[in-house]
Design a protein around this motif. Sequence first.
Motif, PDB file in Angstrom:
ATOM      1  N   GLY A  74      20.337  23.351 -39.925  1.00  0.00           N
ATOM      2  CA  GLY A  74      21.025  22.825 -41.091  1.00  0.00           C
ATOM      3  C   GLY A  74      20.134  22.963 -42.313  1.00  0.00           C
ATOM      4  N   VAL A  75      20.717  23.356 -43.434  1.00  0.00           N
ATOM      5  CA  VAL A  75      19.959  23.543 -44.663  1.00  0.00           C
ATOM      6  C   VAL A  75      20.638  22.763 -45.788  1.00  0.00           C
ATOM      7  N   VAL A  76      19.833  22.072 -46.588  1.00  0.00           N
ATOM      8  CA  VAL A  76      20.375  21.351 -47.729  1.00  0.00           C
ATOM      9  C   VAL A  76      19.391  21.459 -48.893  1.00  0.00           C
ATOM     10  N   ILE A  77      19.918  21.634 -50.109  1.00  0.00           N
ATOM     11  CA  ILE A  77      19.107  21.684 -51.326  1.00  0.00           C
ATOM     12  C   ILE A  77      19.637  20.627 -52.276  1.00  0.00           C
ATOM     13  N   VAL A  78      18.745  19.794 -52.824  1.00  0.00           N
ATOM     14  CA  VAL A  78      19.171  18.708 -53.711  1.00  0.00           C
ATOM     15  C   VAL A  78      18.396  18.769 -55.027  1.00  0.00           C
ATOM     16  N   ASP A  79      19.007  18.181 -56.092  1.00  0.00           N
ATOM     17  CA  ASP A  79      18.334  18.131 -57.395  1.00  0.00           C
ATOM     18  C   ASP A  79      17.562  16.823 -57.543  1.00  0.00           C
ATOM     19  N   ARG A  80      17.068  16.552 -58.732  1.00  0.00           N
ATOM     20  CA  ARG A  80      16.218  15.369 -58.944  1.00  0.00           C
ATOM     21  C   ARG A  80      16.989  14.056 -58.771  1.00  0.00           C
TER      22      ARG A  80
ATOM     23  N   LEU B 285      19.101  13.691 -56.389  1.00  0.00           N
ATOM     24  CA  LEU B 285      19.469  13.762 -54.977  1.00  0.00           C
ATOM     25  C   LEU B 285      20.931  14.170 -54.776  1.00  0.00           C
ATOM     26  N   ARG B 286      21.492  14.865 -55.767  1.00  0.00           N
ATOM     27  CA  ARG B 286      22.816  15.443 -55.604  1.00  0.00           C
ATOM     28  C   ARG B 286      22.682  16.790 -54.904  1.00  0.00           C
ATOM     29  N   ILE B 287      23.563  17.070 -53.975  1.00  0.00           N
ATOM     30  CA  ILE B 287      23.483  18.315 -53.203  1.00  0.00           C
ATOM     31  C   ILE B 287      23.893  19.496 -54.078  1.00  0.00           C
ATOM     32  N   VAL B 288      23.013  20.504 -54.136  1.00  0.00           N
ATOM     33  CA  VAL B 288      23.288  21.737 -54.859  1.00  0.00           C
ATOM     34  C   VAL B 288      23.911  22.760 -53.914  1.00  0.00           C
TER      35      VAL B 288
ATOM     36  N   ASN C  39      26.123  12.895 -52.964  1.00  0.00           N
ATOM     37  CA  ASN C  39      24.864  12.170 -53.100  1.00  0.00           C
ATOM     38  C   ASN C  39      24.208  12.047 -51.726  1.00  0.00           C
ATOM     39  N   LEU C  40      22.997  12.579 -51.604  1.00  0.00           N
ATOM     40  CA  LEU C  40      22.296  12.574 -50.314  1.00  0.00           C
ATOM     41  C   LEU C  40      22.048  11.154 -49.815  1.00  0.00           C
ATOM     42  N   LYS C  41      21.884  10.207 -50.742  1.00  0.00           N
ATOM     43  CA  LYS C  41      21.626   8.822 -50.352  1.00  0.00           C
ATOM     44  C   LYS C  41      22.776   8.244 -49.539  1.00  0.00           C
ATOM     45  N   LYS C  42      23.988   8.669 -49.871  1.00  0.00           N
ATOM     46  CA  LYS C  42      25.168   8.080 -49.249  1.00  0.00           C
ATOM     47  C   LYS C  42      25.543   8.720 -47.917  1.00  0.00           C
ATOM     48  N   ILE C  43      24.931   9.867 -47.604  1.00  0.00           N
ATOM     49  CA  ILE C  43      25.369  10.569 -46.386  1.00  0.00           C
ATOM     50  C   ILE C  43      24.266  10.726 -45.348  1.00  0.00           C
ATOM     51  N   THR C  44      23.028  10.420 -45.698  1.00  0.00           N
ATOM     52  CA  THR C  44      21.932  10.542 -44.728  1.00  0.00           C
ATOM     53  C   THR C  44      20.992   9.337 -44.832  1.00  0.00           C
ATOM     54  N   PRO C  45      20.353   8.996 -43.724  1.00  0.00           N
ATOM     55  CA  PRO C  45      19.393   7.883 -43.752  1.00  0.00           C
ATOM     56  C   PRO C  45      17.961   8.323 -44.100  1.00  0.00           C
ATOM     57  N   PHE C  46      17.769   9.640 -44.265  1.00  0.00           N
ATOM     58  CA  PHE C  46      16.380  10.120 -44.460  1.00  0.00           C
ATOM     59  C   PHE C  46      16.142  10.652 -45.875  1.00  0.00           C
ATOM     60  N   TYR C  47      16.897  10.187 -46.845  1.00  0.00           N
ATOM     61  CA  TYR C  47      16.773  10.690 -48.228  1.00  0.00           C
ATOM     62  C   TYR C  47      15.419  10.373 -48.851  1.00  0.00           C
ATOM     63  N   ARG C  48      14.736   9.311 -48.325  1.00  0.00           N
ATOM     64  CA  ARG C  48      13.451   8.918 -48.942  1.00  0.00           C
ATOM     65  C   ARG C  48      12.393  10.024 -48.831  1.00  0.00           C
ATOM     66  N   TYR C  49      12.493  10.828 -47.802  1.00  0.00           N
ATOM     67  CA  TYR C  49      11.539  11.936 -47.657  1.00  0.00           C
ATOM     68  C   TYR C  49      11.739  12.969 -48.768  1.00  0.00           C
ATOM     69  N   PHE C  50      12.981  13.127 -49.188  1.00  0.00           N
ATOM     70  CA  PHE C  50      13.271  14.036 -50.298  1.00  0.00           C
ATOM     71  C   PHE C  50      12.727  13.461 -51.607  1.00  0.00           C
ATOM     72  N   GLU C  51      12.874  12.137 -51.792  1.00  0.00           N
ATOM     73  CA  GLU C  51      12.339  11.476 -52.981  1.00  0.00           C
ATOM     74  C   GLU C  51      10.820  11.647 -53.058  1.00  0.00           C
TER      75      GLU C  51
END
Length: 576
Positions: free
Chosen positions: A422-428, A430-433, A461-473
């Motif tokens: 699975g691949v995901v790219i997000v902006d600052r 945390l919105r999925i690009v 919004n990555l925050k609303k769909i995954t529990p691991f968004y903090r690693y992206f932050e």
Amino acid sequence: MKTNSHLYTETAECQDCYKCLRQCTVKAIRIKNGHAEIIPERCIGCGHCVEICPVGAKRVRSAIGRLRLLFSMKKRVIASLAPSYISEFPDVPKAKLIAALKKLGFYGVSETALGAEEVSAAVPDLLEDHKHGVLFSSACPTAVDYIRKYHPEYADRICGLLSPMLAHGKLLKREYGEDIGIVFIGPCIAKKNEADTMPELIDTAITFEELRKWLDDEKINPSEMQGGDDDFIPHRAHAGAMYPVDGGMIAGIKANCLVNDIDFMAFSGIKNIRSVMDEIESIEADRPVFVELLSCEGGCVNGPCSASRTATIAKRRKVLANTDFDSSDIPGKAAIDISSNYDAITLEGKEYSEEELLDALRTVGKYTKADELNCGGCGYDSCREFAKALLAGSAEPSMCTGYMRKLAMKKANALLSTMPSGVVIVDRQLRIVESNRRFSEIIGGDLLLVSETKPNLEGANLKKITPFYRYFEKVLENENDRVAIDLKIGKKAINLSVFSIEPNRLVGGIVQDITAPVIQKERIVSKARDVIQKNLETVQKIAYLLGENAADSEVILNSIIDSFPTDTVGEDEKNA
């Protein structure tokens, strides 16, 4: 056909920016293997590509070597100095500049403006014969070539007179003999080409840039020369000194012209000249209209090889202040015959059918009229012009930025869709690009339903769909961080890798379901390789230590042996 071989591209320096093509008014540039090449037969020698090339890949061929050879062949070589010298060397008195040129080897220095005065004296007779309509000046070789090549239908409207440079050459030959050498020095590249067309009048031409380098190589500083009584030969020019500024030629003609019912106007800059050409048919004149054309905006003082192409007002004032305008010295008639003719030049080109154009457009992903954006990113004014260049071999498909962007997106999408991870790219924020289908499958739940209507989840919004968004932050805050961690999501064990794409702006994540059989197999193999590698490292360390210990033992035993004298051992052996 006249060609311009004095401009060339240093291909090792050329980058695929296409800036020269975009700004070339006549598109005398072809692209080969990503590098821009000048098309000599289409070039008009304006030198704009040299000026605007961001890496200096466009060069002017030096004629200094040719000039040195001329000095060895001719007893007397005279410099024909363009009147714009006064703005090029504003702090150098003319006597010192003449002295510096003589030290280089010139017999004498003469003003090209003398040739300009011959032209001014000859124009009135042409105007008297030209009852009505437009007549173009022939002083600027770039403007002349532009008309002959790109508006050949108006070639017969060019004044049938030599340019000031060529007229000056003819004047000097009459004054000093046919065996002299003559070298033009000025800010113009096109003069090099013009000199090549009539070598019987001008041997060669060099630019002010070449002159400066030559003086530096010879360690000659014009400002430090004595000068003394050095002056121009055979005498100083007057009204002709105004030629390097726009309108200067007209001022000189008016001083000679007895015909009053003439419209005079001046235009400078190739773009302005092109506009003039577009308007000619609409001009209904019942009397002559004389149009002075100069390819450089502001005139020759802003030539492509001048030290600076700014401060036009200051340069203009300097030239006009230096002009010794004495009407009593203006010849009523030209002293020599400077008549000439300018035939139209036919450029080779092929007309392409609509089907051929459409085929070329399809190669860059343009299938409908709506696809023809005419953005100009390739350097051409329209997609159709680009298609013609493709068919002529002067352009490459990679020049179309829209096509290359779509191609890159297609490749990226194809890669993402076939990846087992699975691949995901997000902006600052945390919105999925961008994301792929596999990402939604691994996360599961409602995300799979959302991906049915919005496959790449763009804007979610990555925050609303995954529990691991903090690693992206964390990676967004510090682009040097890179996360690689195993996590549990429901009954699944996943491996998450997070990395920076654009510091503090874009972050990418790769998610693997390590409970999947294929991934488990890969991880087992990877772990086994890690164990093997660690065992090998341990064995290597043991071998190293054993080898080191054996070496130490050898050293100690040898030192013990060496402590017993060999002679004593020999006596004991004998007694025994």
